[in-house]
Each structure stands twice: as structure tokens, then as C-alpha cells.
Write a protein that holds these residues in place. Structure first.
Motif, PDB file in Angstrom:
ATOM      1  N   ARG A  80     -33.875   6.810 -63.512  1.00 32.49           N
ATOM      2  CA  ARG A  80     -33.677   6.534 -64.928  1.00 32.49           C
ATOM      3  C   ARG A  80     -32.422   7.225 -65.444  1.00 32.49           C
ATOM      4  O   ARG A  80     -32.159   8.384 -65.141  1.00 32.49           O
ATOM      5  CB  ARG A  80     -34.897   7.018 -65.709  1.00 32.49           C
ATOM      6  CG  ARG A  80     -34.877   6.656 -67.171  1.00 32.49           C
ATOM      7  CD  ARG A  80     -35.981   7.401 -67.912  1.00 32.49           C
ATOM      8  NE  ARG A  80     -37.261   7.197 -67.277  1.00 32.49           N
ATOM      9  CZ  ARG A  80     -38.012   6.119 -67.453  1.00 32.49           C
ATOM     10  NH1 ARG A  80     -37.593   5.161 -68.251  1.00 32.49           N
ATOM     11  NH2 ARG A  80     -39.179   6.006 -66.852  1.00 32.49           N
ATOM     12  N   VAL A  81     -31.654   6.543 -66.242  1.00 33.25           N
ATOM     13  CA  VAL A  81     -30.494   7.132 -66.912  1.00 33.25           C
ATOM     14  C   VAL A  81     -30.844   7.275 -68.387  1.00 33.25           C
ATOM     15  O   VAL A  81     -31.295   6.331 -69.024  1.00 33.25           O
ATOM     16  CB  VAL A  81     -29.230   6.272 -66.742  1.00 33.25           C
ATOM     17  CG1 VAL A  81     -28.094   6.823 -67.587  1.00 33.25           C
ATOM     18  CG2 VAL A  81     -28.818   6.243 -65.285  1.00 33.25           C
ATOM     19  N   ILE A  82     -30.647   8.442 -68.912  1.00 34.75           N
ATOM     20  CA  ILE A  82     -30.998   8.721 -70.304  1.00 34.75           C
ATOM     21  C   ILE A  82     -29.873   8.243 -71.212  1.00 34.75           C
ATOM     22  O   ILE A  82     -28.697   8.510 -70.961  1.00 34.75           O
ATOM     23  CB  ILE A  82     -31.249  10.227 -70.488  1.00 34.75           C
ATOM     24  CG1 ILE A  82     -32.415  10.669 -69.595  1.00 34.75           C
ATOM     25  CG2 ILE A  82     -31.550  10.552 -71.948  1.00 34.75           C
ATOM     26  CD1 ILE A  82     -32.615  12.166 -69.546  1.00 34.75           C
ATOM     27  N   LEU A  83     -30.269   7.549 -72.291  1.00 29.60           N
ATOM     28  CA  LEU A  83     -29.303   7.005 -73.246  1.00 29.60           C
ATOM     29  C   LEU A  83     -29.718   7.385 -74.662  1.00 29.60           C
ATOM     30  O   LEU A  83     -30.883   7.746 -74.904  1.00 29.60           O
ATOM     31  CB  LEU A  83     -29.231   5.492 -73.120  1.00 29.60           C
ATOM     32  CG  LEU A  83     -28.701   4.920 -71.797  1.00 29.60           C
ATOM     33  CD1 LEU A  83     -28.846   3.413 -71.795  1.00 29.60           C
ATOM     34  CD2 LEU A  83     -27.259   5.328 -71.571  1.00 29.60           C
ATOM     35  N   PRO A  84     -28.793   7.352 -75.618  1.00 28.33           N
ATOM     36  CA  PRO A  84     -29.151   7.615 -77.012  1.00 28.33           C
ATOM     37  C   PRO A  84     -30.302   6.717 -77.453  1.00 28.33           C
ATOM     38  O   PRO A  84     -30.332   5.527 -77.160  1.00 28.33           O
ATOM     39  CB  PRO A  84     -27.869   7.301 -77.778  1.00 28.33           C
ATOM     40  CG  PRO A  84     -26.777   7.564 -76.787  1.00 28.33           C
ATOM     41  CD  PRO A  84     -27.336   7.123 -75.468  1.00 28.33           C
ATOM     42  N   GLY A 120     -25.836  11.548 -78.028  1.00 25.17           N
ATOM     43  CA  GLY A 120     -26.305  11.724 -76.656  1.00 25.17           C
ATOM     44  C   GLY A 120     -26.852  13.100 -76.352  1.00 25.17           C
ATOM     45  O   GLY A 120     -26.998  13.454 -75.178  1.00 25.17           O
ATOM     46  N   SER A 121     -27.199  13.879 -77.371  1.00 28.72           N
ATOM     47  CA  SER A 121     -27.674  15.244 -77.124  1.00 28.72           C
ATOM     48  C   SER A 121     -29.069  15.469 -77.691  1.00 28.72           C
ATOM     49  O   SER A 121     -29.553  14.686 -78.517  1.00 28.72           O
ATOM     50  CB  SER A 121     -26.703  16.254 -77.734  1.00 28.72           C
ATOM     51  OG  SER A 121     -26.629  16.070 -79.147  1.00 28.72           O
ATOM     52  N   ILE A 122     -29.720  16.547 -77.260  1.00 36.64           N
ATOM     53  CA  ILE A 122     -30.998  16.992 -77.807  1.00 36.64           C
ATOM     54  C   ILE A 122     -30.859  18.464 -78.181  1.00 36.64           C
ATOM     55  O   ILE A 122     -29.957  19.168 -77.697  1.00 36.64           O
ATOM     56  CB  ILE A 122     -32.151  16.817 -76.800  1.00 36.64           C
ATOM     57  CG1 ILE A 122     -31.910  17.673 -75.548  1.00 36.64           C
ATOM     58  CG2 ILE A 122     -32.335  15.347 -76.437  1.00 36.64           C
ATOM     59  CD1 ILE A 122     -33.115  17.756 -74.626  1.00 36.64           C
ATOM     60  N   PHE A 123     -31.753  18.934 -79.038  1.00 37.50           N
ATOM     61  CA  PHE A 123     -31.732  20.351 -79.425  1.00 37.50           C
ATOM     62  C   PHE A 123     -32.696  21.114 -78.533  1.00 37.50           C
ATOM     63  O   PHE A 123     -33.882  20.786 -78.452  1.00 37.50           O
ATOM     64  CB  PHE A 123     -32.120  20.520 -80.893  1.00 37.50           C
ATOM     65  CG  PHE A 123     -32.119  21.948 -81.338  1.00 37.50           C
ATOM     66  CD1 PHE A 123     -30.934  22.602 -81.662  1.00 37.50           C
ATOM     67  CD2 PHE A 123     -33.317  22.663 -81.408  1.00 37.50           C
ATOM     68  CE1 PHE A 123     -30.931  23.927 -82.060  1.00 37.50           C
ATOM     69  CE2 PHE A 123     -33.325  23.988 -81.799  1.00 37.50           C
ATOM     70  CZ  PHE A 123     -32.122  24.619 -82.125  1.00 37.50           C
ATOM     71  N   LEU A 124     -32.212  22.163 -77.867  1.00 40.35           N
ATOM     72  CA  LEU A 124     -33.017  23.004 -76.999  1.00 40.35           C
ATOM     73  C   LEU A 124     -33.173  24.375 -77.659  1.00 40.35           C
ATOM     74  O   LEU A 124     -32.174  25.024 -77.999  1.00 40.35           O
ATOM     75  CB  LEU A 124     -32.338  23.153 -75.633  1.00 40.35           C
ATOM     76  CG  LEU A 124     -33.158  23.811 -74.526  1.00 40.35           C
ATOM     77  CD1 LEU A 124     -34.382  22.963 -74.204  1.00 40.35           C
ATOM     78  CD2 LEU A 124     -32.305  23.993 -73.274  1.00 40.35           C
TER      79      LEU A 124
END
Length: 373
Positions: A80-84, A120-124
Motif C-alpha cells: 500500500r502507498v499512503i496518499l493524502p 501528505g503529513s500526520i501529526f506525531l
């Protein structure tokens, strides 16, 4: 008696003279091609033979049926490729007693599912935004684990992603179960999407697969796609697939088994294929030495030398199916969309009709003569 016989012969002779006006189901070849050699003729006649086939193949295709290009298969990424727009679930395992993410006996922290932003980012937590768009699940997991290393060196990350609604393909029509299907695997192909849609509907003649990508349309026949695995293109988010019947057809006329529009059953139909699709030609009516294909070219296709194009816009191709060369050549001469295939009437039929009428007249005369006697 003599007077009655003379009268019968006069009637028969009149019928012979007027035989050319007898009703027929099709025209004679000579009637159709008449005048082709006259100066200023607006059509040309060309015989289909082995020697002339190479020249005809250089002439442009006709029919005004739009032909689309097709995409070759490109290998998608493995996994799987992660996309927005995708949703990511993250679990963090940490045995460190002073971990910022776990506490006490709790060794795993289940973070709240988060959607990948348009960037394309998430908050960690304790790290901040981390861009994971374009990465496989495995690569994204490693990137997040490296990012957490500065906060908790012993932390281990588990990650899973679910495709967002915006990252799907639409199988629009021409299938048994149309719908929108998420790109769970980024290596999904056209045939894979068709299978999710329940396959192409039955009853289509030479179904065509159309792939709509942005403002561009690509197309290929289902038959060709099935026979050539290298054409099974990888899909992208937003692609739309339509299955439609082939728009190409030719017209069957004259002394044939069918007088109708016939849809191409394959991408390419030869003249011999066409005769078969027409139901053959009439054994009692048709002139197998006079099978004609009537075709009209664009004015731009006309060439004075006749090498890369015809010398006239209107062309009549003639084929003689009574000879080996004619049969083999017909099997290699391709019919174009909107061609008219005409089986001409055999000239012998007119003679047979006249003779039949003459025989009928003499039969009636003989009966009348016997009755009077």
C-alpha cells in the motif's frame, strides 16, 4: 396453329429484348462500375489482388471512428502507498519506564486514527508533523519510528492505513455492478477493477474499455486486453472506466444473406470475415466474381500517384472469390468502418429469368394449341 406459334415467338422475343429491365434484388457489377474509366469520373475501381495489397495497406483508414491510444502497463509499488486523505492507525510499543507515550504497566499506546493532510503529513505526539505521503506502510512505519527515536529510543511503531474515499477508481457503466472502489492496493489494474464491477455486461459486440484519466481518454478492446497482459494498465486515483460496444460497423447490401448494419466483432475485420458475417452470398443470385467494397476517403487522403492514398475520394474495390488469389487476398484486405460491402447480381440470373418466362409462354401456347385441337 402457325399464327398462334408466331405470336408466342413474338412475345418471347420481346421479353428477351426487355430482359435488362426485369426486377432484380441487386445491381450487376457492370452497372455499378460503369463510367469509372471515363474522363472526369468521380470514382475509381481497384481490383484486390496479392500484388496490390501492399499499396492499399498504405492508404489511410476511413470511417471517422475516433481511435484512442492506450497505456502500457506500469508496475505499481509493492504494498500500500499512503496518499493524502488516507486514514492511518498507529500503535507504539515501548518498554522504557520513563516513556512519554506509555505509563505504568501499559506497554503499548494506541494513538488516535488520523487522516493524512493535503500536504501528505500526520501529526506525531512529541515530534510534530511527519510527511508520509508516497510511502508504503512499511516505509512510513520506519520513518515514524526513527522520528520517535529522539523522544523514546526503545519505541517500536506498528502502522496500518486505510484508503480514503478520494483515492478510488470509478467503474461507471457497461459492467454488472458499477461503483466506486477504493485503491486498497496501489497496483490495481484495469482488469482488477472490472472484476470488482462484476465483469462486462453480456450482449456487447466487441466491448471497448475506455479509461478516463483527467482530460484524456484511452481505449482498447476487451479482447485485446485479455490476450495481451502487458496492456493491463495500472490505475491511478480518480480514474474512471467505461465499457461500451464498438462503434465500428459496415453495411451489407445486395445478394447477401443479410442487408443490415453489422458491428465489428473484432478490432480488425477482413473482407472474407465480412462475407461470413453477412451470412455469405446467395448461391442462386450472387456473382462471386463481383464482390464490391465501396469506400469514401477524405479529400486530404487523395494522392495523384495513388501510392500513399487513392486517386479519387470514392473508391470501389472489386474481389473475385472464384479464384485462389481472390480468396487469399480477401482474407488479407481489411474492411474499414462504414464501408459498404455489396454482392452484385449474377448476369446469368437475368437470362434464367427470361428463359423461364419464355418457357412459360411456350407452355401456355402449347396448352392452348392442344385444347383447340
Amino acid at each position: 396453329m402457325i399464327q398462334r406459334l408466331s405470336c408466342s415467338m413474338l412475345v418471347a422475343f420481346s421479353l428477351i429484348l426487355t430482359g435488362c429491365t426485369l426486377p432484380r434484388g441487386a445491381a450487376l457489377q457492370s452497372e455499378i462500375v460503369k463510367g469509372s474509366e471515363d474522363e472526369g469520373a468521380d470514382f475509381a475501381v481497384h481490383v484486390v489482388t496479392k500484388d496490390l495489397l501492399p499499396k492499399y495497406k498504405k492508404w489511410p483508414r476511413t470511417g471517422n471512428v475516433k481511435r484512442y491510444k492506450w497505456l502500457g502497463k506500469t508496475r505499481g509499488p509493492i504494498g500500500r502507498v499512503i496518499l493524502p486523505g488516507d486514514t492511518v492507525s498507529i500503535s507504539v510499543w515501548d518498554n522504557d519506564a520513563n516513556s512519554l507515550l506509555t505509563s505504568g504497566e501499559q506497554k503499548v499506546a494506541q494513538l488516535q486514527a488520523v487522516r493524512v493532510s493535503t500536504k501528505g503529513s500526520i501529526f506525531l505526539p512529541y515530534v510534530g508533523p511527519v510527511k508520509i505521503s508516497g510511502l508504503t506502510e512499511s516505509a512510513a512505519r520506519e520513518k515514524l519510528q526513527d522520528a520517535l527515536g529522539s523522544v523514546s529510543p526503545s519505541a517500536q511503531v506498528q502502522l496500518s492505513a486505510e484508503a480514503g474515499n478520494r483515492h478510488s477508481v470509478d467503474v461507471v457503466s457497461g459492467v454488472n455492478q458499477p461503483g466506486s472502489f477504493p485503491l486498497e492496493e496501489r497496483d490495481m489494474t484495469v482488469l482488477g477493477a472490472l472484476s470488482l464491477g462484476g465483469g462486462a455486461k453480456e450482449g456487447f459486440t466487441n466491448p471497448q474499455i475506455r479509461l478516463l484519466r483527467g482530460n484524456t481518454t484511452y481505449a482498447v478492446s476487451l479482447d485485446k486486453l485479455l490476450k495481451t497482459p502487458s496492456l493491463d494498465s495500472t490505475l491511478r486515483s480518480g480514474d474512471k472506466i467505461v465499457v461500451a460496444e464498438d462503434e465500428s460497423y459496415f453495411l451489407s447490401l445486395g445478394a447477401t444473406g443479410k442487408e443490415e448494419l453489422i458491428t465489428f466483432p473484432n478490432d480488425h475485420v477482413t473482407a472474407l470475415d465480412a462475407v461470413t458475417l453477412m451470412g455469405g452470398v446467395s448461391d442462386t443470385r450472387a456473382n462471386i466474381k463481383g464482390i464490391l467494397i465501396l469506400r469514401e476517403y477524405s479529400p486530404r487522403a487523395v494522392r495523384a500517384d495513388g501510392l500513399n492514398g487513392p486517386t479519387n475520394q470514392r473508391v470501389v474495390f472489386t474481389m473475385d472469390l472464384s479464384s485462389a488469389d481472390g480468396l487469399f487476398s480477401a482474407g488479407q484486405f481489411y474492411v474499414n468502418p462504414k464501408d459498404v460491402i455489396y454482392a452484385t447480381e449474377s448476369p446469368i440470373n437475368s437470362v434464367r429469368t427470361v428463359l423461364g418466362l419464355v418457357g412459360s409462354v411456350f407452355g401456355v401456347a402449347n396448352v392452348a394449341s392442344s385444347s383447340s385441337d
